[in-house]
Design a protein around this motif. Sequence first.
Motif, mmCIF file in Angstrom:
data_model
loop_
_atom_site.group_PDB
_atom_site.id
_atom_site.type_symbol
_atom_site.label_atom_id
_atom_site.label_comp_id
_atom_site.label_asym_id
_atom_site.label_seq_id
_atom_site.Cartn_x
_atom_site.Cartn_y
_atom_site.Cartn_z
ATOM 1 N N UNK A 270 -33.026 -47.876 3.311
ATOM 2 C CA UNK A 270 -33.337 -47.793 1.879
ATOM 3 C C UNK A 270 -32.174 -48.346 1.053
ATOM 4 N N UNK A 271 -30.942 -47.957 1.418
ATOM 5 C CA UNK A 271 -29.773 -48.435 0.686
ATOM 6 C C UNK A 271 -29.611 -49.942 0.845
ATOM 7 N N UNK A 272 -29.848 -50.458 2.047
ATOM 8 C CA UNK A 272 -29.770 -51.901 2.274
ATOM 9 C C UNK A 272 -30.799 -52.641 1.430
ATOM 10 N N UNK A 273 -31.994 -52.066 1.311
ATOM 11 C CA UNK A 273 -33.042 -52.691 0.511
ATOM 12 C C UNK A 273 -32.639 -52.786 -0.952
ATOM 13 N N UNK A 274 -32.053 -51.710 -1.472
ATOM 14 C CA UNK A 274 -31.607 -51.710 -2.869
ATOM 15 C C UNK A 274 -30.481 -52.721 -3.071
ATOM 16 N N UNK A 275 -29.495 -52.686 -2.173
ATOM 17 C CA UNK A 275 -28.338 -53.578 -2.312
ATOM 18 C C UNK A 275 -28.738 -55.043 -2.182
ATOM 19 N N UNK A 276 -29.736 -55.315 -1.346
ATOM 20 C CA UNK A 276 -30.177 -56.702 -1.191
ATOM 21 C C UNK A 276 -30.776 -57.248 -2.476
ATOM 22 N N UNK A 277 -31.318 -56.376 -3.312
ATOM 23 C CA UNK A 277 -31.931 -56.809 -4.569
ATOM 24 C C UNK A 277 -30.951 -56.859 -5.734
ATOM 25 N N UNK A 278 -29.741 -56.303 -5.569
ATOM 26 C CA UNK A 278 -28.795 -56.304 -6.677
ATOM 27 C C UNK A 278 -27.509 -57.067 -6.365
ATOM 28 N N UNK A 279 -27.087 -57.105 -5.092
ATOM 29 C CA UNK A 279 -25.832 -57.787 -4.771
ATOM 30 C C UNK A 279 -25.949 -59.308 -4.919
ATOM 31 N N UNK A 280 -27.008 -59.973 -4.402
ATOM 32 C CA UNK A 280 -27.095 -61.426 -4.624
ATOM 33 C C UNK A 280 -27.048 -61.839 -6.094
ATOM 34 N N UNK A 281 -27.778 -61.171 -7.013
ATOM 35 C CA UNK A 281 -27.642 -61.556 -8.421
ATOM 36 C C UNK A 281 -26.221 -61.400 -8.964
ATOM 37 N N UNK A 282 -25.473 -60.416 -8.447
ATOM 38 C CA UNK A 282 -24.095 -60.247 -8.892
ATOM 39 C C UNK A 282 -23.141 -61.185 -8.158
ATOM 40 N N UNK A 283 -23.442 -61.501 -6.905
ATOM 41 C CA UNK A 283 -22.544 -62.311 -6.076
ATOM 42 C C UNK A 283 -22.691 -63.806 -6.345
#
Length: 333
Positions: free
Chosen positions: A279-292
């Motif tokens: 679940x945490x990986x799913x959330x991070x995958x949707x927010x980290x690329x836009x920030x990175x």
Amino acid sequence: MSASLKISNSSKFQVSEFILMGLPGIHRWQHWLSLPFALLYLLAIGANTLILTTICQDSALQQPMYYFLGTLCVVDMGLATTIMPKILAIFWFDAKVISLPECFAQIYAIHCFIGMESGILLCMAFDRYVAICHPLRYSSIVTNTLILKATLFMVFRNGLFVIPVPVLAAQRNYCSKNEIEHCLCSNLGVTRLACDDRRPNRICQLVLAWLGMGSDLSLIIVSYILILHSVLRLNSTKAAFKALSTCSSHLILIFFFYTAIVVVSITHLAETKATLIPVLLNVLHNIIPPALNPMVYALRTKELRAGFRKMLYLDQKKKLSIETFPWISVLLK
């Protein structure tokens, strides 16, 4: 037989809303994660907005590569905004309830934006292929018309391509539980609550992923094989290094984006019950690329850093001076 059991076994009963419980296993202190999530969201919106503004204001950046980058910024902001306001509302205000139409709309938007990002990365790979392998024909091949057509094709392709995912999810019979052990409405997380067979949803998501992002990744790999073959034929080592350096930022984005998708897919498909890590990986995958993504391009693209400097020094009379913020000087060197 108890009344609740009768309701659970009734095929006519349908839940009217879902409850997003948040991160499984850490419900009591998950609100502490709201700070890093909020900072990532602000970084995603702020950094992508800065790049878009710089591209619009600097005529030197109004080139195909940066047009695609600007489109990627818009897609990234859309993806981040699709999930983060609701996640922060859950953490801050305990606003866990989400209606079925809103939930299925979020499923559609997430899959649509992720597919668009994959498509834009393919367009950027094609741009680099033409620039390196056919430099003399670049301006005649990669025209503004081609950019517009490619962008619209990716938007409509993914807009239509992912429709079966939320449609199949909406056709399931949710007759018992309505608590989703997640911060957002993911296709597999929602259909896990269905009382009937959910295999069509799993098969549909897998097939569409391979047809869409799988084909994008295959074409990206082919384009970089051709780029590498062309670069190895150059007599000058300096020219070869310069050609490959123009692709470095794009390669970093590709590696992170598709690696994260593979990891998230494997962990979700392997789990029969929602657990914290997937679940945490799913959330991070949707927010980290836009920030990175904007950070990678800002730090590794000389022309973009020059555009930032021009914009920061744009009006000397108003004195938005870079010396006031010495940390900016370090980033733009």
